[in-house]
Motif scaffolding. Structure first.
Motif, PDB file in Angstrom:
ATOM      1  N   SER A 121      -7.130   1.407  -8.401  1.00  0.00           N
ATOM      2  CA  SER A 121      -7.971   2.284  -7.526  1.00  0.00           C
ATOM      3  C   SER A 121      -7.988   2.110  -5.926  1.00  0.00           C
ATOM      4  N   GLY A 122      -6.949   2.571  -5.376  1.00  0.00           N
ATOM      5  CA  GLY A 122      -6.892   2.190  -3.999  1.00  0.00           C
ATOM      6  C   GLY A 122      -5.950   1.084  -3.702  1.00  0.00           C
ATOM      7  N   HIS A 123      -5.897   0.491  -2.549  1.00  0.00           N
ATOM      8  CA  HIS A 123      -4.711  -0.472  -2.106  1.00  0.00           C
ATOM      9  C   HIS A 123      -5.388  -1.651  -1.755  1.00  0.00           C
ATOM     10  N   ALA A 124      -6.631  -2.078  -1.909  1.00  0.00           N
ATOM     11  CA  ALA A 124      -7.049  -3.278  -1.213  1.00  0.00           C
ATOM     12  C   ALA A 124      -6.468  -4.323  -2.201  1.00  0.00           C
ATOM     13  N   LEU A 125      -6.419  -5.817  -1.792  1.00  0.00           N
ATOM     14  CA  LEU A 125      -5.924  -6.886  -2.213  1.00  0.00           C
ATOM     15  C   LEU A 125      -7.137  -7.854  -2.373  1.00  0.00           C
ATOM     16  N   GLU A 126      -6.885  -8.649  -3.678  1.00  0.00           N
ATOM     17  CA  GLU A 126      -8.009  -9.832  -3.617  1.00  0.00           C
ATOM     18  C   GLU A 126      -7.307 -10.805  -4.336  1.00  0.00           C
ATOM     19  N   LEU A 127      -7.406 -12.012  -3.982  1.00  0.00           N
ATOM     20  CA  LEU A 127      -7.039 -13.484  -4.611  1.00  0.00           C
ATOM     21  C   LEU A 127      -8.302 -13.885  -5.083  1.00  0.00           C
ATOM     22  N   ASP A 128      -8.790 -13.916  -6.204  1.00  0.00           N
ATOM     23  CA  ASP A 128     -10.009 -14.522  -6.651  1.00  0.00           C
ATOM     24  C   ASP A 128      -9.939 -16.071  -7.378  1.00  0.00           C
ATOM     25  N   SER A 129     -10.256 -17.071  -6.902  1.00  0.00           N
ATOM     26  CA  SER A 129     -10.113 -18.581  -7.143  1.00  0.00           C
ATOM     27  C   SER A 129      -8.768 -18.740  -7.997  1.00  0.00           C
ATOM     28  N   VAL A 130      -7.815 -18.361  -7.111  1.00  0.00           N
ATOM     29  CA  VAL A 130      -6.376 -18.538  -7.672  1.00  0.00           C
ATOM     30  C   VAL A 130      -5.760 -19.795  -7.815  1.00  0.00           C
ATOM     31  N   PRO A 163      -9.126  -5.643   2.552  1.00  0.00           N
ATOM     32  CA  PRO A 163      -9.459  -4.212   2.466  1.00  0.00           C
ATOM     33  C   PRO A 163      -8.439  -3.341   2.840  1.00  0.00           C
ATOM     34  N   GLN A 164      -8.360  -2.146   1.998  1.00  0.00           N
ATOM     35  CA  GLN A 164      -7.540  -1.233   2.125  1.00  0.00           C
ATOM     36  C   GLN A 164      -7.314  -0.938   3.574  1.00  0.00           C
ATOM     37  N   GLY A 165      -5.843  -0.839   3.967  1.00  0.00           N
ATOM     38  CA  GLY A 165      -5.418  -0.758   5.226  1.00  0.00           C
ATOM     39  C   GLY A 165      -5.728  -1.965   6.347  1.00  0.00           C
ATOM     40  N   GLY A 166      -6.374  -3.200   5.556  1.00  0.00           N
ATOM     41  CA  GLY A 166      -6.578  -4.082   6.588  1.00  0.00           C
ATOM     42  C   GLY A 166      -5.196  -5.067   6.430  1.00  0.00           C
ATOM     43  N   VAL A 174       1.631   0.182   9.976  1.00  0.00           N
ATOM     44  CA  VAL A 174       0.684   1.521  10.487  1.00  0.00           C
ATOM     45  C   VAL A 174       0.194   2.112   9.001  1.00  0.00           C
ATOM     46  N   GLY A 175      -1.183   2.114   9.249  1.00  0.00           N
ATOM     47  CA  GLY A 175      -1.699   2.925   7.875  1.00  0.00           C
ATOM     48  C   GLY A 175      -1.636   2.134   6.656  1.00  0.00           C
ATOM     49  N   ARG A 176      -1.066   0.695   6.338  1.00  0.00           N
ATOM     50  CA  ARG A 176      -1.026   0.137   5.133  1.00  0.00           C
ATOM     51  C   ARG A 176      -1.662  -1.234   5.200  1.00  0.00           C
ATOM     52  N   THR A 177      -1.678  -1.468   3.864  1.00  0.00           N
ATOM     53  CA  THR A 177      -2.419  -2.953   3.608  1.00  0.00           C
ATOM     54  C   THR A 177      -1.404  -3.757   3.896  1.00  0.00           C
ATOM     55  N   VAL A 178      -1.789  -5.029   4.691  1.00  0.00           N
ATOM     56  CA  VAL A 178      -0.443  -5.907   4.909  1.00  0.00           C
ATOM     57  C   VAL A 178      -1.102  -7.186   4.520  1.00  0.00           C
ATOM     58  N   VAL A 179      -0.203  -8.138   4.148  1.00  0.00           N
ATOM     59  CA  VAL A 179      -0.189  -9.667   4.347  1.00  0.00           C
ATOM     60  C   VAL A 179       1.070 -10.208   4.749  1.00  0.00           C
ATOM     61  N   MET A 180       0.803 -10.889   5.724  1.00  0.00           N
ATOM     62  CA  MET A 180       2.094 -11.412   6.508  1.00  0.00           C
ATOM     63  C   MET A 180       1.827 -12.870   6.611  1.00  0.00           C
ATOM     64  N   VAL A 181       3.127 -13.468   6.240  1.00  0.00           N
ATOM     65  CA  VAL A 181       3.174 -15.033   6.353  1.00  0.00           C
ATOM     66  C   VAL A 181       4.147 -15.168   7.928  1.00  0.00           C
ATOM     67  N   ALA A 182       3.609 -15.911   8.854  1.00  0.00           N
ATOM     68  CA  ALA A 182       4.306 -16.054  10.179  1.00  0.00           C
ATOM     69  C   ALA A 182       4.149 -17.539  10.525  1.00  0.00           C
TER      70      ALA A 182
END
Length: 565
Positions: free
Chosen positions: A326-335, A349-352, A509-517
């Motif tokens: 339901s949506g495009h938010a991401l969550e890592l819960d005690s992984v 959050p979605q779009g974050g 733009v407009g997307r949920t992004v996780v980046m490693v840099a």
């Protein structure tokens, strides 16, 4: 052997395989029975009225003709079924490899999969097409001839039958004695393949070090090891070959001696003795070929065992009742994952935009792989749109995510083919728009063949920056709502870095992004930054917040500023 073959391939192939085996067995029986007609033929020829042999000669010719027709049909059936099995095995192996966890593909798997997918599959599947018919003939035809000998003379038949358990025992002993040597040879072959691949990939380093003509030590050692293992295998098989030859020759000599004794005693005639000896000689040829055929069958069985081992490797499980994010938010819960990641919790959050930084080996790329479910976590949960990724079908999860890796792999083909990998059914306008947004159009314009330019294996004919632009265009074309970026500009020159950075900005733009840099200027505008070390988050917050704390992130930021001056 057949049972293992069907177990590896699936029982949908059972019918054609069993029909082929039955046809080959019938052919071998007919071959043996045709030789039985030699007894009345020779009896008539050596009798008082040789002309009585004509009917038997005609019957013998008819039997040989029937055998020839059956042999042609059975061989043709074997080739057809073998081709079907080969195609089925390649499909099954390819589908299975595509479903295995990425973590399964460690460095040692390159050689193993290369050997299996080439020589291994061909050798295993050649059983039906090339080895089964001669193997069945070598086993069934002599047994049929022994049955014929029993029918004509029980003493000579029993003498021939006595050799059967000895032959079986020699074959079993040979199989046991060569098993360990064959396993060692297969391991050395896999290692040698790894070293060959490494040697080819290391050519730039070797040449830069001036090692253009001298040998590569690791490759030499692995090839010598393969040579020694192959020699040990040959030596381990030699006693079995000699033992089988001696057994067959001893059995033939025994039958010859017994036939001479019976003939001298007046129990059988000269024609019968000659016919029985012809039958015994015909038994010897296929039995002697058992040594070679048996060795090839054992090698094929070993390849089947290795194929079965790979196919039995459990892929990531698919949910029985998939849920939809339901949506495009991401969550890592005690992984937690192995010893790489420990108790990591993050929310995007979605779009974050989340940036993950830290020293090499901290587990940054592993986190991205967990988000894409390249592995399953050992503890905790990874969620996309509130749904645990383990409860989302792989097809749907992958449709939600676009990944741009640091090391871009392009398939041999045109630039357009590689871009379309993101969405094969995209319109030409959409492909061109994605290329423009990724600034790939600049590359295409200066290439003589334009969009049709072949990129070479792995994209070797393009520069690193050009490959990265193709990768970004592919991700833009896919138009997925979640984007994972893995140090995409860390090894680029300033010109390509600027172009790729511009393409990345358009992609995000407009997307949920996780980046490693590693390059800090690419993360300073992220909504949230996490500093990872030894698989744990040691600092997190916005860029300004973390600079004010003057901790690990601030030190890394200041170091990057000093390096750029």
């Amino acid at each position: 052997m057949i049972a293992m073959l069907l177990r590896v391939l699936g029982h949908q192939y059972a019918g054609p395989v069993r029909r082929t085996v039955a046809l080959m067995t019938t052919t071998a029986v007919v071959e043996g029975l045709s030789y039985a007609l030699l007894v009345p033929v020779l009896r008539a020829l050596f009798g008082d009225t040789p002309s009585d042999g004509w009917p038997w000669l005609i019957a013998f010719g008819a039997a040989v003709a029937a055998y020839a027709v059956l042999r042609y049909i059975s061989d043709l059936s074997g080739f057809r079924v073998g081709t079907t099995l080969l195609r089925g095995m390649y499909h099954r192996l390819g589908d299975h490899l595509a479903r295995l966890p990425i973590g399964w593909y460690d460095t040692g798997r390159v050689g193993e999969v290369s050997v299996l997918a080439s020589r291994g599959v061909l050798q295993a599947m050649s059983v039906i097409a090339h080895m089964l018919a001669p193997f069945i003939s070598a086993c069934v035809t002599p047994l049929t001839i022994v049955a014929v000998m029993l029918a004509y003379n029980w003493q000579l038949g029993l003498a021939a039958l006595a050799a059967v358990p000895v032959v079986i025992a020699v074959q079993a002993w040979t199989a046991r004695s060569t098993a360990a040597a064959d396993t060692a040879r297969a391991e050395r072959e896999r290692e040698a393949t790894d070293r060959v691949v490494e040697y080819l990939q290391a050519q730039p380093v070797l040449r830069a070090g001036g090692r253009t003509t001298e040998r590569f030590g690791l490759l030499d050692d692995s090839l010598h090891g393969l040579q020694r293992a192959s020699r040990r295998y040959a030596l381990s098989a030699l006693p079995g070959i000699v033992g089988l030859t001696l057994t067959v020759q001893a059995a033939f000599t025994g039958i010859l001696a017994l036939a001479a004794y019976l003939a001298l005693g007046g129990h059988i005639g000269t024609a019968e003795v000659l016919a029985i000896l012809v039958l015994a000689a015909r038994c010897a040829d296929p039995l002697l070929s058992l040594a070679e055929i048996g060795g090839r069958m054992r090698a094929a069985r070993n390849e089947l065992t290795r194929l079965e081992s790979v196919l039995n490797t459990e892929p990531l499980p698919e949910p029985a009742e998939p849920v939809h994010p339901s949506g495009h938010a991401l969550e890592l819960d005690s992984v937690g994952f192995r010893s790489v990641i420990g108790d990591v919790s993050l929310t995007v959050p979605q779009g974050g935009r989340l940036a993950i930084v830290g020293p090499s080996g901290a587990g940054k790329s592993t986190l991205l792989q967990l988000l894409a479910r390249f592995h399953d976590v050992d503890s905790g949960a990874v969620r996309v749109g509130g749904a645990d990724v383990r409860d989302v079908s792989t097809r749907e999860l992958m449709s939600q995510i676009a990944i741009v890796f640091q090391d871009v792999y392009l398939f041999e083909g045109s630039i357009e083919d590689n871009v379309r990998l993101g969405r094969p059914d995209a319109t030409e306008a959409a492909v061109r728009a994605a290329a423009t947004a990724a600034r790939l159009d600049e590359v295409i314009e200066r290439l003589p063949s334009g969009w049709a330019t072949n990129v070479g294996e792995g994209g070797a004919l393009l520069s690193g920056g050009e490959r990265q632009r193709v990768s970004i265009a592919r991700a833009l074309l896919k138009d997925a709502p979640i984007v994972l970026l893995d140090e995409v500009t860390s090894a680029l020159d300033p010109v390509n870095e600027a172009a790729v950075h511009e393409g990345i900005e358009r992609l995000m733009v407009g997307r949920t992004v996780v980046m490693v840099a590693h390059r800090m200027r690419t993360v300073q505008h992220a909504d949230h930054i996490a500093f990872l070390d030894n698989g744990r988050i040691v600092e997190e917050g916005t860029h300004d917040e973390m600079l004010r704390r003057d901790g690990r992130y601030a030190a890394l930021w200041n170091m990057s500023l000093a390096a750029s001056e």
